[in-house]
Write an enzyme that holds these catalytic residues in place. Structure first.
Site, mmCIF file in Angstrom:
data_model
loop_
_atom_site.group_PDB
_atom_site.id
_atom_site.type_symbol
_atom_site.label_atom_id
_atom_site.label_comp_id
_atom_site.label_asym_id
_atom_site.label_seq_id
_atom_site.Cartn_x
_atom_site.Cartn_y
_atom_site.Cartn_z
ATOM 1 C CB THR A 1 42.003 36.006 48.146
ATOM 2 O OG1 THR A 1 40.633 35.561 47.708
ATOM 3 C CG2 THR A 1 41.426 35.449 49.517
ATOM 4 C CB SER B 1 40.571 38.641 39.614
ATOM 5 O OG SER B 1 40.752 37.146 39.661
ATOM 6 C CB THR C 1 44.020 32.897 43.149
ATOM 7 O OG1 THR C 1 42.954 33.078 43.684
ATOM 8 C CG2 THR C 1 45.276 34.147 43.448
ATOM 9 C CG ASP C 2 38.641 33.828 40.625
ATOM 10 O OD1 ASP C 2 39.050 32.360 41.842
ATOM 11 O OD2 ASP C 2 37.105 33.373 40.863
#
Length: 331
Positions: free
Chosen positions: A12, A54, A87-88
């Site tokens: 992101t 990710s 962040t995933d």
């Protein structure tokens, strides 16, 4: 020249919306560094590795990122490394980095919750904070870290706890180890460091570990399917303190006897796995051969099991070393 190396992988923090309003990672290292609010206070070298969300990363991609971070640290002039990451799956790559991190200088992971086109994007601040931590002498010896929303977390035990909020990460069982604000780094704790695995043995190609959830009424169809597909290891996402049912216990006994490594985690937000219940509960699962993984949640438990199996594909050795690397055994 003494400097911090920033490795960019997408996520992101590097994303902007397309014509449909769907965000995609498009910004590279130069763009991310140019958007910092001010001078970072230390020379910075930006290096592009990937430019993806990710959620698209495979374990081999994560290992590639970790390898690039270690290659950067081979230069004694590098104070520390920052990895910008979606962040995933950030918690998985950061934990993998921590498992093989044997240098005193840190590898710091960060990202953003609001994409680069948002007027209130959190990316530049998170990146500036991560650079400050990577350059800070206080961060020496802490291993891999996650810096997000002004807080410093150890990679182990840190996970994404909110889908959208800027304060996206937490370490429910330990809390942050420090704070960073306007370049000032304050440490409040030091994470316990466990033995590290050799980076040279981190060959994840062909190693498969799956996560299988346990829930009321669960049968063994998913468990049997992933092992039939070639999984050498399975992490059970059990209920409560690590419970399932009689059918799952029987399957665990059958699979571990056949050389499949089974780790026992939980779907509960915080607290360790504990052998409390029989009648299909945690006591029975452990007797069947499942290895309790303490406070590691399934995502990081899978990474640990992948790394252990990657060494020599030896399930007996992986089973033996799981408690030590999960932090549930004194050695």
């Amino acid at each position: 020249m003494r400097r911090v190396v920033v490795l960019t992988t997408g996520g992101t923090i590097a994303s902007r919306p397309d014509r449909r309003g769907a965000s995609r990672a498009v910004d590279g290292a130069g763009t991310l560094l140019a958007r910092l609010a001010g001078e970072p206070g230390v020379p910075v070298e930006g290096v592009d590795i990937l430019r993806v969300g990710s959620y698209l990363l495979a374990p081999t991609d994560m290992a590639g990122i970790v390898t690039r971070a270690h290659e950067a640290l081979a230069d004694p002039e590098v104070l520390g490394v920052v990895v910008t990451h979606g962040t995933d799956a950030l918690e998985e790559t950061a934990f993998l980095a921590d498992l093989v991190h044997d240098a005193p200088r840190p590898v710091v992971f960060t990202g953003a919750q609001r994409d680069a086109s948002a007027v209130d994007t959190d990316g530049p601040r998170n990146l500036a904070d991560a650079i400050s931590v990577a350059a800070a002498p206080e961060a020496a010896g802490l291993g891999a870290l996650v810096v997000f929303d002004g807080r410093i977390y150890p990679a182990r035990g840190t996970r994404k706890t909110h889908t959208l909020a800027p304060a996206a990460f937490a370490a429910p069982d330990s809390g942050p180890v420090g704070l960073v604000r306007d370049g000032a780094v304050t440490l409040t704790a030091r994470p316990v460091r466990l033995p590290v695995l050799p980076l040279a043995e981190l060959d994840l190609d062909g190693v498969r570990v799956d996560i299988v959830p346990c829930y009321p009424g669960a049968d063994t169809v998913a468990l049997d399917a992933v092992t039939a597909a070639g999984a050498q290891g399975v992490v059970l996402e059990a209920t409560g303190a690590g419970n399932a049912n009689h059918a799952v216990c029987a399957a665990v006994a059958r699979l571990t006897a056949a050389g499949v490594v089974v780790g026992l985690s939980t779907r509960v937000h915080a607290g360790p796995v504990a052998a409390l219940y029989g009648n299909g509960g945690g006591v029975d699962l452990i007797e069947a051969g499942a290895v309790p993984l303490g406070s590691l949640r399934p995502a990081q438990a899978r990474i640990l099991l992948l790394a252990l199996l990657a060494r020599d594909r030896d399930p007996a050795r992986a089973t033996r070393d799981l408690p030590l690397l999960a932090g549930t055994s004194p050695g």
